[in-house]
Design a protein around this motif. Structure first.
Motif, PDB file in Angstrom:
ATOM      1  N   GLY A  31      -4.819   5.076 -12.994  1.00 17.18           N
ATOM      2  CA  GLY A  31      -3.448   4.913 -12.524  1.00 17.18           C
ATOM      3  C   GLY A  31      -3.163   5.523 -11.164  1.00 17.18           C
ATOM      4  O   GLY A  31      -2.016   5.610 -10.748  1.00 17.18           O
ATOM      5  N   VAL A  32      -4.220   5.962 -10.464  1.00 15.98           N
ATOM      6  CA  VAL A  32      -4.034   6.512  -9.119  1.00 15.98           C
ATOM      7  C   VAL A  32      -4.650   5.560  -8.101  1.00 15.98           C
ATOM      8  O   VAL A  32      -5.468   4.695  -8.448  1.00 15.98           O
ATOM      9  CB  VAL A  32      -4.652   7.926  -8.983  1.00 15.98           C
ATOM     10  CG1 VAL A  32      -4.009   8.897  -9.962  1.00 15.98           C
ATOM     11  CG2 VAL A  32      -6.140   7.900  -9.182  1.00 15.98           C
ATOM     12  N   VAL A  33      -4.280   5.721  -6.846  1.00 13.28           N
ATOM     13  CA  VAL A  33      -4.833   4.863  -5.806  1.00 13.28           C
ATOM     14  C   VAL A  33      -6.345   5.055  -5.752  1.00 13.28           C
ATOM     15  O   VAL A  33      -6.841   6.181  -5.657  1.00 13.28           O
ATOM     16  CB  VAL A  33      -4.186   5.155  -4.428  1.00 13.28           C
ATOM     17  CG1 VAL A  33      -4.913   4.422  -3.307  1.00 13.28           C
ATOM     18  CG2 VAL A  33      -2.712   4.754  -4.452  1.00 13.28           C
ATOM     19  N   TYR A  34      -7.062   3.950  -5.837  1.00 17.78           N
ATOM     20  CA  TYR A  34      -8.520   3.948  -5.749  1.00 17.78           C
ATOM     21  C   TYR A  34      -8.920   4.464  -4.370  1.00 17.78           C
ATOM     22  O   TYR A  34      -8.331   4.072  -3.362  1.00 17.78           O
ATOM     23  CB  TYR A  34      -9.030   2.527  -5.996  1.00 17.78           C
ATOM     24  CG  TYR A  34     -10.522   2.384  -5.987  1.00 17.78           C
ATOM     25  CD1 TYR A  34     -11.307   2.996  -6.955  1.00 17.78           C
ATOM     26  CD2 TYR A  34     -11.146   1.622  -5.016  1.00 17.78           C
ATOM     27  CE1 TYR A  34     -12.684   2.851  -6.952  1.00 17.78           C
ATOM     28  CE2 TYR A  34     -12.520   1.466  -5.005  1.00 17.78           C
ATOM     29  CZ  TYR A  34     -13.289   2.080  -5.978  1.00 17.78           C
ATOM     30  OH  TYR A  34     -14.651   1.938  -5.970  1.00 17.78           O
ATOM     31  N   TYR A  35      -9.922   5.333  -4.321  1.00 10.84           N
ATOM     32  CA  TYR A  35     -10.252   6.061  -3.096  1.00 10.84           C
ATOM     33  C   TYR A  35     -10.477   5.155  -1.882  1.00 10.84           C
ATOM     34  O   TYR A  35     -10.058   5.474  -0.771  1.00 10.84           O
ATOM     35  CB  TYR A  35     -11.456   6.981  -3.326  1.00 10.84           C
ATOM     36  CG  TYR A  35     -12.783   6.281  -3.315  1.00 10.84           C
ATOM     37  CD1 TYR A  35     -13.561   6.251  -2.171  1.00 10.84           C
ATOM     38  CD2 TYR A  35     -13.264   5.626  -4.448  1.00 10.84           C
ATOM     39  CE1 TYR A  35     -14.780   5.596  -2.152  1.00 10.84           C
ATOM     40  CE2 TYR A  35     -14.473   4.980  -4.436  1.00 10.84           C
ATOM     41  CZ  TYR A  35     -15.232   4.956  -3.292  1.00 10.84           C
ATOM     42  OH  TYR A  35     -16.432   4.298  -3.258  1.00 10.84           O
ATOM     43  N   ALA A  36     -11.126   4.015  -2.056  1.00  8.80           N
ATOM     44  CA  ALA A  36     -11.418   3.130  -0.924  1.00  8.80           C
ATOM     45  C   ALA A  36     -10.156   2.487  -0.349  1.00  8.80           C
ATOM     46  O   ALA A  36     -10.128   2.087   0.818  1.00  8.80           O
ATOM     47  CB  ALA A  36     -12.414   2.051  -1.335  1.00  8.80           C
ATOM     48  N   ASN A  37      -9.111   2.406  -1.144  1.00  7.16           N
ATOM     49  CA  ASN A  37      -7.882   1.770  -0.670  1.00  7.16           C
ATOM     50  C   ASN A  37      -7.172   2.586   0.396  1.00  7.16           C
ATOM     51  O   ASN A  37      -6.433   2.037   1.207  1.00  7.16           O
ATOM     52  CB  ASN A  37      -6.962   1.434  -1.836  1.00  7.16           C
ATOM     53  CG  ASN A  37      -7.523   0.276  -2.637  1.00  7.16           C
ATOM     54  OD1 ASN A  37      -8.267  -0.553  -2.111  1.00  7.16           O
ATOM     55  ND2 ASN A  37      -7.197   0.219  -3.904  1.00  7.16           N
ATOM     56  N   TYR A  38      -7.394   3.899   0.427  1.00  8.98           N
ATOM     57  CA  TYR A  38      -6.830   4.693   1.516  1.00  8.98           C
ATOM     58  C   TYR A  38      -7.391   4.212   2.852  1.00  8.98           C
ATOM     59  O   TYR A  38      -6.681   4.175   3.853  1.00  8.98           O
ATOM     60  CB  TYR A  38      -7.134   6.180   1.321  1.00  8.98           C
ATOM     61  CG  TYR A  38      -6.370   6.803   0.176  1.00  8.98           C
ATOM     62  CD1 TYR A  38      -5.072   7.258   0.360  1.00  8.98           C
ATOM     63  CD2 TYR A  38      -6.954   6.936  -1.078  1.00  8.98           C
ATOM     64  CE1 TYR A  38      -4.373   7.835  -0.687  1.00  8.98           C
ATOM     65  CE2 TYR A  38      -6.258   7.520  -2.128  1.00  8.98           C
ATOM     66  CZ  TYR A  38      -4.966   7.955  -1.931  1.00  8.98           C
ATOM     67  OH  TYR A  38      -4.270   8.521  -2.962  1.00  8.98           O
ATOM     68  N   LYS A  40      -8.341   1.165   3.471  1.00  5.77           N
ATOM     69  CA  LYS A  40      -7.670  -0.115   3.743  1.00  5.77           C
ATOM     70  C   LYS A  40      -6.290   0.128   4.352  1.00  5.77           C
ATOM     71  O   LYS A  40      -5.887  -0.560   5.289  1.00  5.77           O
ATOM     72  CB  LYS A  40      -7.530  -0.942   2.462  1.00  5.77           C
ATOM     73  CG  LYS A  40      -8.830  -1.492   1.942  1.00  5.77           C
ATOM     74  CD  LYS A  40      -8.579  -2.301   0.678  1.00  5.77           C
ATOM     75  CE  LYS A  40      -9.865  -2.858   0.121  1.00  5.77           C
ATOM     76  NZ  LYS A  40      -9.601  -3.716  -1.056  1.00  5.77           N
ATOM     77  N   PHE A  41      -5.564   1.091   3.800  1.00  7.72           N
ATOM     78  CA  PHE A  41      -4.253   1.415   4.366  1.00  7.72           C
ATOM     79  C   PHE A  41      -4.395   1.841   5.824  1.00  7.72           C
ATOM     80  O   PHE A  41      -3.596   1.454   6.687  1.00  7.72           O
ATOM     81  CB  PHE A  41      -3.573   2.531   3.572  1.00  7.72           C
ATOM     82  CG  PHE A  41      -3.297   2.230   2.119  1.00  7.72           C
ATOM     83  CD1 PHE A  41      -3.184   0.939   1.637  1.00  7.72           C
ATOM     84  CD2 PHE A  41      -3.132   3.281   1.230  1.00  7.72           C
ATOM     85  CE1 PHE A  41      -2.912   0.684   0.285  1.00  7.72           C
ATOM     86  CE2 PHE A  41      -2.859   3.049  -0.115  1.00  7.72           C
ATOM     87  CZ  PHE A  41      -2.756   1.752  -0.589  1.00  7.72           C
ATOM     88  N   CYS A  42      -5.419   2.636   6.109  1.00  9.21           N
ATOM     89  CA  CYS A  42      -5.651   3.105   7.475  1.00  9.21           C
ATOM     90  C   CYS A  42      -6.018   1.947   8.396  1.00  9.21           C
ATOM     91  O   CYS A  42      -5.552   1.887   9.545  1.00  9.21           O
ATOM     92  CB  CYS A  42      -6.744   4.174   7.493  1.00  9.21           C
ATOM     93  SG  CYS A  42      -6.203   5.755   6.793  1.00  9.21           S
ATOM     94  N   GLU A  43      -6.829   1.028   7.913  1.00  8.26           N
ATOM     95  CA  GLU A  43      -7.199  -0.154   8.709  1.00  8.26           C
ATOM     96  C   GLU A  43      -5.960  -0.961   9.067  1.00  8.26           C
ATOM     97  O   GLU A  43      -5.783  -1.378  10.214  1.00  8.26           O
ATOM     98  CB  GLU A  43      -8.196  -1.013   7.934  1.00  8.26           C
ATOM     99  CG  GLU A  43      -8.610  -2.279   8.664  1.00  8.26           C
ATOM    100  CD  GLU A  43      -9.530  -2.035   9.839  1.00  8.26           C
ATOM    101  OE1 GLU A  43      -9.480  -2.827  10.808  1.00  8.26           O
ATOM    102  OE2 GLU A  43     -10.297  -1.055   9.812  1.00  8.26           O
ATOM    103  N   ARG A  44      -5.099  -1.185   8.102  1.00 10.33           N
ATOM    104  CA  ARG A  44      -3.857  -1.932   8.360  1.00 10.33           C
ATOM    105  C   ARG A  44      -3.016  -1.232   9.423  1.00 10.33           C
ATOM    106  O   ARG A  44      -2.466  -1.873  10.319  1.00 10.33           O
ATOM    107  CB  ARG A  44      -3.034  -2.074   7.087  1.00 10.33           C
ATOM    108  CG  ARG A  44      -3.608  -3.018   6.095  1.00 10.33           C
ATOM    109  CD  ARG A  44      -2.731  -3.106   4.858  1.00 10.33           C
ATOM    110  NE  ARG A  44      -3.556  -3.514   3.740  1.00 10.33           N
ATOM    111  CZ  ARG A  44      -3.285  -3.254   2.478  1.00 10.33           C
ATOM    112  NH1 ARG A  44      -2.194  -2.591   2.165  1.00 10.33           N
ATOM    113  NH2 ARG A  44      -4.091  -3.654   1.528  1.00 10.33           N
ATOM    114  N   ALA A  45      -2.915   0.068   9.310  1.00 15.63           N
ATOM    115  CA  ALA A  45      -2.095   0.815  10.262  1.00 15.63           C
ATOM    116  C   ALA A  45      -2.663   0.740  11.675  1.00 15.63           C
ATOM    117  O   ALA A  45      -1.913   0.558  12.640  1.00 15.63           O
ATOM    118  CB  ALA A  45      -1.948   2.270   9.815  1.00 15.63           C
TER     119      ALA A  45
END
Length: 146
Positions: A31-38, A40-45
């Motif tokens: 139920g927590v953000v999967y580590y690799a998705n952080y 992805k968030f950084c790539e989008r930013a």
């Protein structure tokens, strides 16, 4: 289906903040953000920050034959984000090399840092996939932001 309006990204001279909502698809079995998705968030930013400065990556590839690619990542996971959290991904441009850029990025919730990373980016020739110098016009545009 409910659509949530996100606040607009905010751009400073040397930093950029992108709001990101955590969706079910971003989380793991715990139920927590999967580590690799952080990452992805950084790539989008980073992509959105470049776009707001007039440096859309698709245009750079098509018109100048260059790509910005990740060459290194140093990451620290400090606290978990969970479903429905409203996060801010803060991106700051750091050192600019001849053919590279360094970014400091943080993912925050309510002012608290959950994740932080140093991301090294290389400028490469789109066809040869070899490092090339950042073109002077692109360098000047980036330098005007810091």
């Amino acid at each position: 289906m409910q659509v949530t309006n996100h606040p607009a990204p905010t751009a400073g001279r040397a930093s950029f903040t992108l709001p990101v909502r955590v969706y079910f698809e971003d989380t793991d079995a715990g139920g927590v953000v999967y580590y690799a998705n952080y990452l992805k968030f950084c790539e989008r930013a980073r992509t959105e920050w470049l776009r707001t400065t007039g440096l859309a990556q698709n245009r750079l590839a098509a018109e100048q034959g260059l790509l910005f690619v990740v060459r290194s990542v140093e990451a620290s996971y400090l606290r978990p984000a969970v479903l429905d959290d409203m996060l801010e991904v803060v991106t700051t441009l750091g050192k600019q090399g001849r053919a590279s850029l360094d970014f400091a990025q943080q993912v925050r919730r309510d002012g608290q840092t959950l994740f932080e990373a140093r991301i090294g980016i290389a400028c490469v020739d789109r066809d040869a996939m070899r490092p090339i110098p950042i073109p002077p016009a692109v360098r000047a545009q980036l330098a005007s932001l810091v």
